[in-house]
Design a protein around this motif. Sequence first.
Motif, PDB file in Angstrom:
ATOM      1  N   GLN A 107       0.579  -1.174  -0.063  1.00 41.92           N
ATOM      2  CA  GLN A 107      -0.070  -0.111   0.074  1.00 41.92           C
ATOM      3  C   GLN A 107       0.919   1.255  -0.082  1.00 41.92           C
ATOM      4  O   GLN A 107       0.273   2.697   0.093  1.00 41.92           O
ATOM      5  CB  GLN A 107      -1.077  -0.179   1.244  1.00 41.92           C
ATOM      6  N   LEU A 125      -0.024   4.051  -2.742  1.00 44.02           N
ATOM      7  CA  LEU A 125      -1.379   4.695  -2.380  1.00 44.02           C
ATOM      8  C   LEU A 125      -1.152   5.729  -1.334  1.00 44.02           C
ATOM      9  O   LEU A 125      -1.627   6.906  -1.453  1.00 44.02           O
ATOM     10  CB  LEU A 125      -2.371   3.785  -2.115  1.00 44.02           C
ATOM     11  N   LEU A 128      -5.180   9.183  -8.840  1.00 45.42           N
ATOM     12  CA  LEU A 128      -5.637   8.137  -7.990  1.00 45.42           C
ATOM     13  C   LEU A 128      -7.059   7.639  -8.395  1.00 45.42           C
ATOM     14  O   LEU A 128      -7.464   6.577  -8.079  1.00 45.42           O
ATOM     15  CB  LEU A 128      -5.704   8.702  -6.479  1.00 45.42           C
ATOM     16  N   LEU A 132      -6.017  -3.717 -14.426  1.00 46.99           N
ATOM     17  CA  LEU A 132      -6.490  -3.994 -12.921  1.00 46.99           C
ATOM     18  C   LEU A 132      -5.751  -4.396 -12.196  1.00 46.99           C
ATOM     19  O   LEU A 132      -5.992  -4.537 -10.991  1.00 46.99           O
ATOM     20  CB  LEU A 132      -8.018  -4.432 -12.772  1.00 46.99           C
ATOM     21  N   LYS A 189      -6.451  -4.058  -8.430  1.00 42.34           N
ATOM     22  CA  LYS A 189      -7.025  -2.749  -8.198  1.00 42.34           C
ATOM     23  C   LYS A 189      -8.559  -2.737  -7.758  1.00 42.34           C
ATOM     24  O   LYS A 189      -9.274  -3.298  -8.559  1.00 42.34           O
ATOM     25  CB  LYS A 189      -6.592  -1.780  -9.170  1.00 42.34           C
ATOM     26  N   ARG A 229     -11.674  -0.209  -6.453  1.00 42.22           N
ATOM     27  CA  ARG A 229     -12.245   1.167  -6.129  1.00 42.22           C
ATOM     28  C   ARG A 229     -13.083   1.400  -4.781  1.00 42.22           C
ATOM     29  O   ARG A 229     -14.088   0.726  -4.615  1.00 42.22           O
ATOM     30  CB  ARG A 229     -13.278   1.585  -7.325  1.00 42.22           C
ATOM     31  N   GLY A 246     -14.309   6.335  -4.731  1.00 42.78           N
ATOM     32  CA  GLY A 246     -13.706   6.873  -5.881  1.00 42.78           C
ATOM     33  C   GLY A 246     -12.292   6.764  -5.909  1.00 42.78           C
ATOM     34  O   GLY A 246     -11.834   7.248  -7.100  1.00 42.78           O
ATOM     35  N   ILE A 247     -11.491   5.996  -5.159  1.00 37.47           N
ATOM     36  CA  ILE A 247     -10.137   5.976  -5.528  1.00 37.47           C
ATOM     37  C   ILE A 247      -9.696   4.647  -5.582  1.00 37.47           C
ATOM     38  O   ILE A 247     -10.093   3.446  -4.780  1.00 37.47           O
ATOM     39  CB  ILE A 247      -9.381   6.379  -3.903  1.00 37.47           C
ATOM     40  N   TRP A 248      -8.812   4.368  -6.423  1.00 32.22           N
ATOM     41  CA  TRP A 248      -8.153   3.072  -7.134  1.00 32.22           C
ATOM     42  C   TRP A 248      -7.100   2.527  -6.060  1.00 32.22           C
ATOM     43  O   TRP A 248      -5.996   3.300  -5.758  1.00 32.22           O
ATOM     44  CB  TRP A 248      -7.735   2.942  -8.330  1.00 32.22           C
ATOM     45  N   LEU A 249      -7.381   1.508  -5.436  1.00 32.25           N
ATOM     46  CA  LEU A 249      -6.131   1.117  -4.387  1.00 32.25           C
ATOM     47  C   LEU A 249      -5.996  -0.365  -4.567  1.00 32.25           C
ATOM     48  O   LEU A 249      -6.738  -1.130  -5.302  1.00 32.25           O
ATOM     49  CB  LEU A 249      -6.649   1.595  -2.990  1.00 32.25           C
ATOM     50  N   ASN A 250      -4.801  -1.057  -4.193  1.00 33.61           N
ATOM     51  CA  ASN A 250      -4.399  -2.376  -4.192  1.00 33.61           C
ATOM     52  C   ASN A 250      -5.331  -3.096  -3.102  1.00 33.61           C
ATOM     53  O   ASN A 250      -5.470  -2.860  -2.007  1.00 33.61           O
ATOM     54  CB  ASN A 250      -2.848  -2.576  -4.183  1.00 33.61           C
TER      55      ASN A 250
END
Lengths: 306, 248
Positions: free
Chosen positions: A109, A112, A290, A297, B75, B77, B80-84
């Motif tokens: 992470q 991010l 972001l 993906l 990833k 969502r 609204g934010i794309w994260l792992n």
Amino acid sequence: MQVYLPIAEISLNALLLLGLGGMVGFLSGMFGVGGGFLMTPLLIFIGVPPAVAVGTEANQVVASSASGALAHWRRGNVDLKMGILLLAGGFLGSSFGVWLFTSLRQLGQLDLVIALCYVAFLGIIGALMVAESGRAWLRSHISAMPRRKLHRHTWMHGLPFKMRFRRSKLYISALLPVSIGFFVGILSAIMGVGGGFIMVPAMIYLLGMPTSVVIGTSLFQIIFVTANVTFLQSLNNQTVDIVLALLLVLGSVVGAQLGTRFGMRLRSEHLRGLLGAIVLAVAGRVAFDLTVTPESLFDLGGERRH
Amino acid sequence: MHRSATVFALALALPAVDPQSAAAMPLVADLSSREIAITTGFSGADLLLFGATDGEGDVVVVVRGPVRREVVRRKERIAGIWLNGTSVAFDDVPGFYFIASSRPLDQVTPPETLRKLQIGVAHLSLPTASAHDKDRAESFRSGLRRAMVARNLYSETAAPVAVLGNRLFRTEIRFPANVPTGVYTAETYLFRGGQLTGSTKTPVIVRKAGVEARIFDFAQEQAALYGVVAIVVALVAGWLAGLMFRKA
């Protein structure tokens, strides 16, 4: 001219890196900031892995703040006592920050959190700067604006461990500079910045230090905190690329000279407004990345390669 | 010293041509170089793989990079934010995969053979590191393949192998600037009527050389000292810049 960067493990154009260093150096000379907050996102943008960008940028800030701090030291613009307290907090904060950095990297992470820190802190600081320069512009045009009181007594003056700071003409709690240093140290480790863009406003508005000693004292603290980050990143994560750092330093030294001369011709509220706009643009760009749907993906990484 | 000894041992252990007489073999192959040195100006490398067959047939060339564990994250969502999000770890993932063929692969040999020999990116087995992940791994696996193709580390379609007079063949292997270091194998297969009739294996070493290798080893092996050197170099650079400021 391609140069293979041994730690980043990618090949980049040396002229591009010198140019980037020069451009960021120009802005940092013009505005009197370290420029780390611009350089780290730019490095990530041209393909340097975020972890390496952050570690290497800390190393570059050591160089740029060292030359700035020397100049201020000669003019006696460093409050050593205040600097050492800021530094004590900075050492703790940056050590904690590098530990956080390592754990986040293992969790996958890190990228991010780096991006979120950029959006949050650059967004806030940029907006404050633009607003402040707007107010200054208004004041110079409408003379009837009420003036702020010089000294306001707040809860901060009730804190224990009070100390006298002669250079800054202050009598405040030692806890204040230590906690500012701690907080900025964490950001320094995670964002790959010197943290001047947070520390300078904090010293002026929270501590009430005179502007003349603020820049020199913050540069003094930044040298040692970024040196600590460089050391710990090298030790724990092996993410400091000396070749990349040197190319950036070379470019930024030249750029900073030109920038300083150019900056003297501009008025200070214009400078602050412009810097605020640039800071906001960087925050906006990171925020856009972001939220935009990624091309793929799936992402690789999180595991150490060796 | 240590490294060159390893290289030498590998070269002995995996000879390109079995020590029988070349005439009796259906297939011989070699590379223009067995080593790729990553130096300061490295921007990728091209190797020529060439060889001869004892008659008609289809030639397929596969170059595999060193294997390692790779974690693939999806990833997701959130607000609204794309994260792992969820991740799956795969074992035996080659860091590089190149393929070339004298004819389209599906005309060379049936898919079962391709799968058995792991010829073609789609036929790489890529096992999951944990048996838990087996069922949900397929989308992650194809995500892994796509990510490696996007990094130019896997070739999606087979490059051509040029064949001269049903005897001589050659193909160019492109190594991009971001190739991982390690021991690679260049495999050459000869198929006749869909049947595998011969194969050879040649090792290729990709390693950092010169200043780059020294800096990398220094950073890995003496991390604390490296950090100190990085700081000292930066301080001296800053001090010199300060001197220039005063003179100017």
